[in-house]
Write a protein that holds these residues in place. Structure first.
Motif, PDB file in Angstrom:
ATOM      1  N   GLY A  82       0.822  -1.211   0.000  1.00 59.45           N
ATOM      2  CA  GLY A  82       0.000   0.000   0.000  1.00 59.45           C
ATOM      3  C   GLY A  82       0.850   1.252   0.000  1.00 59.45           C
ATOM      4  N   LEU A  83       1.883   1.260   0.825  1.00 59.40           N
ATOM      5  CA  LEU A  83       2.784   2.422   0.867  1.00 59.40           C
ATOM      6  C   LEU A  83       3.617   2.503  -0.402  1.00 59.40           C
ATOM      7  CD1 LEU A  83       3.938   4.835   2.382  1.00 59.40           C
ATOM      8  CD2 LEU A  83       5.525   3.281   3.550  1.00 59.40           C
ATOM      9  N   LEU A  84       4.032   1.364  -0.915  1.00 63.91           N
ATOM     10  CA  LEU A  84       4.822   1.349  -2.156  1.00 63.91           C
ATOM     11  C   LEU A  84       4.037   1.973  -3.301  1.00 63.91           C
ATOM     12  CD1 LEU A  84       7.345   0.520  -3.739  1.00 63.91           C
ATOM     13  CD2 LEU A  84       6.273  -1.721  -4.110  1.00 63.91           C
ATOM     14  N   LYS A  85       2.754   1.675  -3.380  1.00 64.58           N
ATOM     15  CA  LYS A  85       1.924   2.228  -4.454  1.00 64.58           C
ATOM     16  C   LYS A  85       1.833   3.751  -4.338  1.00 64.58           C
ATOM     17  CE  LYS A  85      -2.693   2.056  -6.533  1.00 64.58           C
ATOM     18  NZ  LYS A  85      -2.116   2.155  -7.896  1.00 64.58           N
ATOM     19  N   ILE A  86       1.666   4.261  -3.110  1.00 67.86           N
ATOM     20  CA  ILE A  86       1.610   5.713  -2.916  1.00 67.86           C
ATOM     21  C   ILE A  86       2.922   6.357  -3.346  1.00 67.86           C
ATOM     22  CG2 ILE A  86       1.466   7.557  -1.193  1.00 67.86           C
ATOM     23  CD1 ILE A  86      -0.438   5.753   0.402  1.00 67.86           C
ATOM     24  N   ILE A  87       4.030   5.757  -2.940  1.00 65.78           N
ATOM     25  CA  ILE A  87       5.354   6.299  -3.274  1.00 65.78           C
ATOM     26  C   ILE A  87       5.593   6.268  -4.778  1.00 65.78           C
ATOM     27  CG2 ILE A  87       7.833   5.854  -3.078  1.00 65.78           C
ATOM     28  CD1 ILE A  87       7.322   5.015  -0.171  1.00 65.78           C
ATOM     29  N   LYS A  88       5.296   5.138  -5.416  1.00 70.68           N
ATOM     30  CA  LYS A  88       5.537   4.995  -6.851  1.00 70.68           C
ATOM     31  C   LYS A  88       4.657   5.924  -7.667  1.00 70.68           C
ATOM     32  CE  LYS A  88       5.941   0.955  -8.729  1.00 70.68           C
ATOM     33  NZ  LYS A  88       5.688  -0.467  -9.091  1.00 70.68           N
ATOM     34  N   ASP A  89       3.370   5.996  -7.306  1.00 63.83           N
ATOM     35  CA  ASP A  89       2.406   6.739  -8.119  1.00 63.83           C
ATOM     36  C   ASP A  89       2.455   8.246  -7.903  1.00 63.83           C
ATOM     37  OD1 ASP A  89       1.636   4.269  -8.999  1.00 63.83           O
ATOM     38  OD2 ASP A  89      -0.301   4.243  -7.966  1.00 63.83           O
TER      39      ASP A  89
ATOM     40  N   ILE B  90       5.332  10.119  -5.652  1.00 65.49           N
ATOM     41  CA  ILE B  90       6.657  10.709  -5.498  1.00 65.49           C
ATOM     42  C   ILE B  90       7.534  10.398  -6.707  1.00 65.49           C
ATOM     43  CG2 ILE B  90       8.719  10.819  -4.025  1.00 65.49           C
ATOM     44  CD1 ILE B  90       6.972  10.018  -1.659  1.00 65.49           C
ATOM     45  N   HIS B  91       7.331   9.244  -7.304  1.00 63.43           N
ATOM     46  CA  HIS B  91       8.071   8.805  -8.499  1.00 63.43           C
ATOM     47  C   HIS B  91       9.588   8.756  -8.298  1.00 63.43           C
ATOM     48  CE1 HIS B  91       4.243   9.252 -10.551  1.00 63.43           C
ATOM     49  NE2 HIS B  91       4.220  10.557 -10.284  1.00 63.43           N
ATOM     50  N   PRO B  92      10.052   8.106  -7.232  1.00 57.37           N
ATOM     51  CA  PRO B  92      11.504   8.001  -7.044  1.00 57.37           C
ATOM     52  C   PRO B  92      12.114   7.057  -8.066  1.00 57.37           C
ATOM     53  CG  PRO B  92      10.392   6.620  -5.458  1.00 57.37           C
ATOM     54  CD  PRO B  92       9.319   7.370  -6.198  1.00 57.37           C
ATOM     55  N   ARG B  93      13.406   7.209  -8.305  1.00 58.73           N
ATOM     56  CA  ARG B  93      14.091   6.356  -9.272  1.00 58.73           C
ATOM     57  C   ARG B  93      14.095   4.897  -8.822  1.00 58.73           C
ATOM     58  NH1 ARG B  93      20.008   8.001 -11.368  1.00 58.73           N
ATOM     59  NH2 ARG B  93      18.749   9.712 -12.195  1.00 58.73           N
ATOM     60  N   TYR B  94      14.247   4.681  -7.523  1.00 59.09           N
ATOM     61  CA  TYR B  94      14.295   3.319  -6.979  1.00 59.09           C
ATOM     62  C   TYR B  94      13.198   3.169  -5.928  1.00 59.09           C
ATOM     63  CZ  TYR B  94      18.924   3.802  -9.058  1.00 59.09           C
ATOM     64  OH  TYR B  94      19.965   4.054  -9.921  1.00 59.09           O
ATOM     65  N   PRO B  95      11.967   2.872  -6.346  1.00 54.22           N
ATOM     66  CA  PRO B  95      10.831   2.852  -5.415  1.00 54.22           C
ATOM     67  C   PRO B  95      10.960   1.846  -4.273  1.00 54.22           C
ATOM     68  CG  PRO B  95      10.223   1.994  -7.589  1.00 54.22           C
ATOM     69  CD  PRO B  95      11.550   2.627  -7.736  1.00 54.22           C
ATOM     70  N   ASN B  96      11.529   0.679  -4.529  1.00 54.73           N
ATOM     71  CA  ASN B  96      11.651  -0.317  -3.459  1.00 54.73           C
ATOM     72  C   ASN B  96      12.656   0.120  -2.398  1.00 54.73           C
ATOM     73  OD1 ASN B  96       9.780  -2.407  -4.305  1.00 54.73           O
ATOM     74  ND2 ASN B  96      11.173  -2.775  -6.002  1.00 54.73           N
ATOM     75  N   VAL B  97      13.740   0.738  -2.838  1.00 57.47           N
ATOM     76  CA  VAL B  97      14.720   1.286  -1.892  1.00 57.47           C
ATOM     77  C   VAL B  97      14.081   2.419  -1.098  1.00 57.47           C
ATOM     78  CG1 VAL B  97      16.912   2.505  -1.665  1.00 57.47           C
ATOM     79  CG2 VAL B  97      16.694   0.638  -3.310  1.00 57.47           C
ATOM     80  N   SER B  98      13.309   3.254  -1.781  1.00 55.64           N
ATOM     81  CA  SER B  98      12.628   4.369  -1.117  1.00 55.64           C
ATOM     82  C   SER B  98      11.643   3.866  -0.074  1.00 55.64           C
ATOM     83  CB  SER B  98      11.899   5.227  -2.158  1.00 55.64           C
ATOM     84  OG  SER B  98      12.806   5.768  -3.097  1.00 55.64           O
TER      85      SER B  98
END
Length: 245
Positions: A89-96, A98-106
């Motif tokens: 759930g948090l990964l989806k918010i971050i990816k969609d 914030i759009h970081p280069r490395y979402p899993n690391v973020s």
């Protein structure tokens, strides 16, 4: 290896340039956050955590929009309670958003920081901790002891806390964040004679720029090395090796 005179020359030109323009290096925050609030402190901790200096303005615009839509993910207690067992759930918010280069690391960094803050500095304890620090060295030791903050991200967080006025000590800024691009610019302007620097050399490079700023009577916070590739407009173009390449 380091040339203070070159740094002083560059800093002098930057001072003259920025005195005649409205352009200034800054980190944007949401309009409704007050600088001396708990929300501000939590926000800059998360903000700096993922700010690696690349496409920084886009990153901060994305982060502000994320704050407007998902304010609670900037609250460590909320993150631990709602996303420790719901990482997707948090990964989806971050990816969609914030759009970081490395979402899993973020994601990993966001969760680790949240857990650290929730356990040690929930509610207003983080602000109390920062206000209680009696020297720049204490602030430096505190930030660098937190897992996830590197030379660049930790240096930026130090600068923002220092500039906020939350700390009562009168020490001068002793570190500025230096990223890979800053090293490149320093090399092209002959401030340093190589591009591959270790952690101690990065720290020394930051110290050189601070000394150069002090000798030109400007704050080290105002040092803004070029990141826009507009060489013809650059205040230090006469110093830079790019004109020879």
């Amino acid at each position: 290896m380091f040339d203070l005179d070159k740094a002083k020359s560059c800093t002098s030109k930057m001072k003259n340039y920025f005195n005649s323009t409205e352009e200034i290096s800054s980190v944007e925050i949401p309009d409704n956050i007050k600088i001396d609030s708990n929300e501000y402190i939590y926000y800059i901790f998360y903000s700096c955590l993922l700010d690696y200096g690349m496409r920084s303005k886009i990153y901060h615009a994305n982060l502000i929009n994320t704050y407007k839509k998902y304010k609670d993910i900037f609250n460590p207690n909320y993150v631990v309670k709602n996303f420790k067992d719901n990482k997707d759930g948090l990964l989806k918010i971050i990816k969609d958003n914030i759009h970081p280069r490395y979402p899993n690391v973020s994601l990993k960094k966001w969760l680790e920081l949240s857990e650290f803050l929730a356990i040690n500095y929930s509610n207003d304890k983080l602000k109390e901790k920062i206000v209680s620090l009696e020297s720049y060295k204490e602030l430096y030791n505190f930030i660098t002891s937190i897992k996830g903050f590197g030379q660049k991200t930790g240096g930026l967080l130090l600068r923002l806390i220092f500039e906020s006025g939350l700390c009562s000590f009168s020490d001068k800024l002793q570190d500025i964040p230096i990223d890979r691009h800053d090293v490149e610019i320093s090399y092209l302007n002959k401030v340093v004679d190589k591009e591959n620097l270790n952690s101690e050399e990065l720290k020394e490079l930051g110290t050189i720029w601070i000394k150069a700023a002090e000798e030109n009577n400007i704050s080290a916070c105002d040092i803004d090395l070029c990141s826009k590739k507009k060489c013809n407009e650059c205040p230090i173009k006469t110093e830079c090796k790019t004109k020879l390449l």
